[in-house]
Design a protein around this motif. Structure first.
Motif, mmCIF file in Angstrom:
data_model
loop_
_atom_site.group_PDB
_atom_site.id
_atom_site.type_symbol
_atom_site.label_atom_id
_atom_site.label_comp_id
_atom_site.label_asym_id
_atom_site.label_seq_id
_atom_site.Cartn_x
_atom_site.Cartn_y
_atom_site.Cartn_z
ATOM 1 N N GLU A 1 17.773 4.192 -11.035
ATOM 2 C CA GLU A 1 16.906 3.399 -11.886
ATOM 3 C C GLU A 1 15.547 3.272 -11.215
ATOM 4 O O GLU A 1 15.444 3.158 -9.997
ATOM 5 C CB GLU A 1 17.510 2.033 -12.176
ATOM 6 N N GLN A 2 14.522 3.342 -12.035
ATOM 7 C CA GLN A 2 13.161 3.246 -11.522
ATOM 8 C C GLN A 2 12.908 1.804 -11.109
ATOM 9 O O GLN A 2 13.112 0.883 -11.899
ATOM 10 C CB GLN A 2 12.173 3.683 -12.586
ATOM 11 N N VAL A 3 12.475 1.612 -9.872
ATOM 12 C CA VAL A 3 12.298 0.261 -9.350
ATOM 13 C C VAL A 3 10.908 0.015 -8.769
ATOM 14 O O VAL A 3 10.595 -1.116 -8.399
ATOM 15 C CB VAL A 3 13.362 -0.075 -8.281
ATOM 16 N N ALA A 4 10.094 1.044 -8.649
ATOM 17 C CA ALA A 4 8.779 0.854 -8.034
ATOM 18 C C ALA A 4 7.762 1.803 -8.645
ATOM 19 O O ALA A 4 8.105 2.899 -9.083
ATOM 20 C CB ALA A 4 8.859 1.099 -6.532
ATOM 21 N N THR A 5 6.527 1.355 -8.653
ATOM 22 C CA THR A 5 5.401 2.192 -9.049
ATOM 23 C C THR A 5 4.295 1.964 -8.031
ATOM 24 O O THR A 5 3.948 0.818 -7.738
ATOM 25 C CB THR A 5 4.884 1.829 -10.455
ATOM 26 N N VAL A 6 3.795 3.055 -7.485
ATOM 27 C CA VAL A 6 2.681 2.979 -6.548
ATOM 28 C C VAL A 6 1.495 3.664 -7.226
ATOM 29 O O VAL A 6 1.561 4.854 -7.528
ATOM 30 C CB VAL A 6 3.020 3.682 -5.213
ATOM 31 N N ASP A 7 0.468 2.904 -7.482
ATOM 32 C CA ASP A 7 -0.733 3.439 -8.123
ATOM 33 C C ASP A 7 -1.784 3.702 -7.057
ATOM 34 O O ASP A 7 -2.219 2.772 -6.364
ATOM 35 C CB ASP A 7 -1.269 2.457 -9.165
ATOM 36 N N LEU A 8 -2.160 4.957 -6.926
ATOM 37 C CA LEU A 8 -3.201 5.349 -5.979
ATOM 38 C C LEU A 8 -4.497 5.566 -6.739
ATOM 39 O O LEU A 8 -4.503 6.295 -7.737
ATOM 40 C CB LEU A 8 -2.820 6.651 -5.281
ATOM 41 N N SER A 9 -5.561 4.957 -6.284
ATOM 42 C CA SER A 9 -6.871 5.231 -6.878
ATOM 43 C C SER A 9 -7.260 6.658 -6.481
ATOM 44 O O SER A 9 -6.651 7.262 -5.589
ATOM 45 C CB SER A 9 -7.910 4.243 -6.355
ATOM 46 N N LEU A 10 -8.276 7.177 -7.117
ATOM 47 C CA LEU A 10 -8.756 8.516 -6.778
ATOM 48 C C LEU A 10 -9.121 8.590 -5.300
ATOM 49 O O LEU A 10 -8.756 9.547 -4.606
ATOM 50 C CB LEU A 10 -9.954 8.895 -7.654
ATOM 51 N N GLU A 11 -9.827 7.594 -4.802
ATOM 52 C CA GLU A 11 -10.242 7.606 -3.392
ATOM 53 C C GLU A 11 -9.040 7.496 -2.454
ATOM 54 O O GLU A 11 -8.996 8.152 -1.408
ATOM 55 C CB GLU A 11 -11.273 6.510 -3.124
ATOM 56 N N GLU A 12 -8.044 6.678 -2.802
ATOM 57 C CA GLU A 12 -6.824 6.588 -1.986
ATOM 58 C C GLU A 12 -6.082 7.914 -1.982
ATOM 59 O O GLU A 12 -5.560 8.345 -0.949
ATOM 60 C CB GLU A 12 -5.902 5.486 -2.509
ATOM 61 N N THR B 1 0.847 -1.186 0.000
ATOM 62 C CA THR B 1 0.000 0.000 0.000
ATOM 63 C C THR B 1 0.887 1.241 0.000
ATOM 64 O O THR B 1 2.089 1.149 0.267
ATOM 65 C CB THR B 1 -0.888 0.030 1.253
ATOM 66 N N TRP B 2 0.283 2.395 -0.237
ATOM 67 C CA TRP B 2 1.079 3.626 -0.217
ATOM 68 C C TRP B 2 1.666 3.837 1.169
ATOM 69 O O TRP B 2 2.773 4.347 1.296
ATOM 70 C CB TRP B 2 0.273 4.826 -0.706
ATOM 71 N N ARG B 3 0.955 3.440 2.212
ATOM 72 C CA ARG B 3 1.477 3.593 3.584
ATOM 73 C C ARG B 3 2.721 2.730 3.785
ATOM 74 O O ARG B 3 3.681 3.154 4.414
ATOM 75 C CB ARG B 3 0.417 3.218 4.602
ATOM 76 N N GLU B 4 2.670 1.507 3.263
ATOM 77 C CA GLU B 4 3.834 0.616 3.382
ATOM 78 C C GLU B 4 5.015 1.157 2.595
ATOM 79 O O GLU B 4 6.158 1.117 3.067
ATOM 80 C CB GLU B 4 3.459 -0.789 2.922
ATOM 81 N N TRP B 5 4.750 1.668 1.388
ATOM 82 C CA TRP B 5 5.834 2.250 0.601
ATOM 83 C C TRP B 5 6.393 3.493 1.306
ATOM 84 O O TRP B 5 7.601 3.707 1.327
ATOM 85 C CB TRP B 5 5.359 2.632 -0.796
ATOM 86 N N ALA B 6 5.523 4.321 1.874
ATOM 87 C CA ALA B 6 5.973 5.535 2.559
ATOM 88 C C ALA B 6 6.855 5.187 3.755
ATOM 89 O O ALA B 6 7.788 5.939 4.072
ATOM 90 C CB ALA B 6 4.771 6.369 2.992
ATOM 91 N N ALA B 7 6.608 4.054 4.381
ATOM 92 C CA ALA B 7 7.391 3.651 5.545
ATOM 93 C C ALA B 7 8.621 2.817 5.191
ATOM 94 O O ALA B 7 9.505 2.623 6.012
ATOM 95 C CB ALA B 7 6.498 2.845 6.491
ATOM 96 N N ASP B 8 8.675 2.383 3.922
ATOM 97 C CA ASP B 8 9.741 1.456 3.483
ATOM 98 C C ASP B 8 11.027 2.262 3.316
ATOM 99 O O ASP B 8 11.342 2.620 2.787
ATOM 100 C CB ASP B 8 9.310 0.866 2.137
ATOM 101 N N GLY B 9 12.013 2.364 3.755
ATOM 102 C CA GLY B 9 13.143 3.282 3.492
ATOM 103 C C GLY B 9 14.026 2.891 2.334
ATOM 104 O O GLY B 9 15.061 3.493 2.148
ATOM 105 N N SER B 10 13.624 1.893 1.531
ATOM 106 C CA SER B 10 14.534 1.401 0.490
ATOM 107 C C SER B 10 14.575 2.261 -0.768
ATOM 108 O O SER B 10 15.490 2.124 -1.572
ATOM 109 C CB SER B 10 14.159 -0.033 0.101
#
Length: 169
Positions: A134-145, A7-16
């Motif tokens: 290098e681009q390694v991740a994509t986080v797709d947020l829905s409109l509601e998210e 989730t975006w929260r997990e990515w935001a907390a992920d420091g990698s």
């Protein structure tokens, strides 16, 4: 959990991830936090006093994608390529300056120089911080998210002047 389902929260907390941006072709990466990149992208679409939710719904009907980059790894192969390139440039420059038409540095000497440069670079490897990413991740947020995130990050964006402390003055 695989990265594809974070989730975006997990990515935001992920420091990698070193850098985030909502533009996957960005040449200069500035945002070290996922939420900074999102706030910047949305804020760029807003005008003072606007209905933020209405603007977000209009400008981001499909939601928003945020892209994550990591710095490229400094490998032995990359160091060797750099060393060979430096040795070749030195050899060409040295010969042009001092040798005229006669080569002053043999291929064997150039290879020895490249090996010495590679050893020096290898000794510096831990201190090297590559600017290339290098681009390694994509986080797709829905409109509601996206709206949920913005309400959490920037609650003041969603209050009217009448609801703000002091009546908006």
């Amino acid at each position: 959990m695989s990265e594809a389902v974070k989730t975006w929260r997990e990515w935001a907390a992920d420091g990698s991830i070193a850098f985030w941006d909502c533009d996957d072709n960005r040449e200069v990466l500035r945002f070290e936090e996922l939420t900074e990149a999102i706030e910047w992208a949305v804020d760029d679409e807003l005008s003072p006093g606007c209905d933020v939710e209405a603007v977000v719904r209009e400008k981001f009907p499909e939601g928003l994608s945020v892209f994550g980059w990591e710095r490229k790894e400094v490998t032995a192969q990359w160091l060797r390529w750099e060393a060979e390139s430096l040795a070749e440039r030195f050899s060409e420059s040295f010969c042009e300056e001092f040798g005229g038409d006669d080569p002053l540095v043999s291929e064997e000497q150039e290879a020895e120089l490249a090996t010495a440069i590679a050893a020096a670079l290898e000794g510096m490897r831990e201190r090297l911080v590559p600017w290339q990413c290098e681009q390694v991740a994509t986080v797709d947020l829905s409109l509601e998210e996206l709206l949920e995130l913005l309400r959490e990050l920037c609650p003041s964006w969603f209050t009217t002047a009448d609801q703000r402390p002091g009546g908006g003055t």
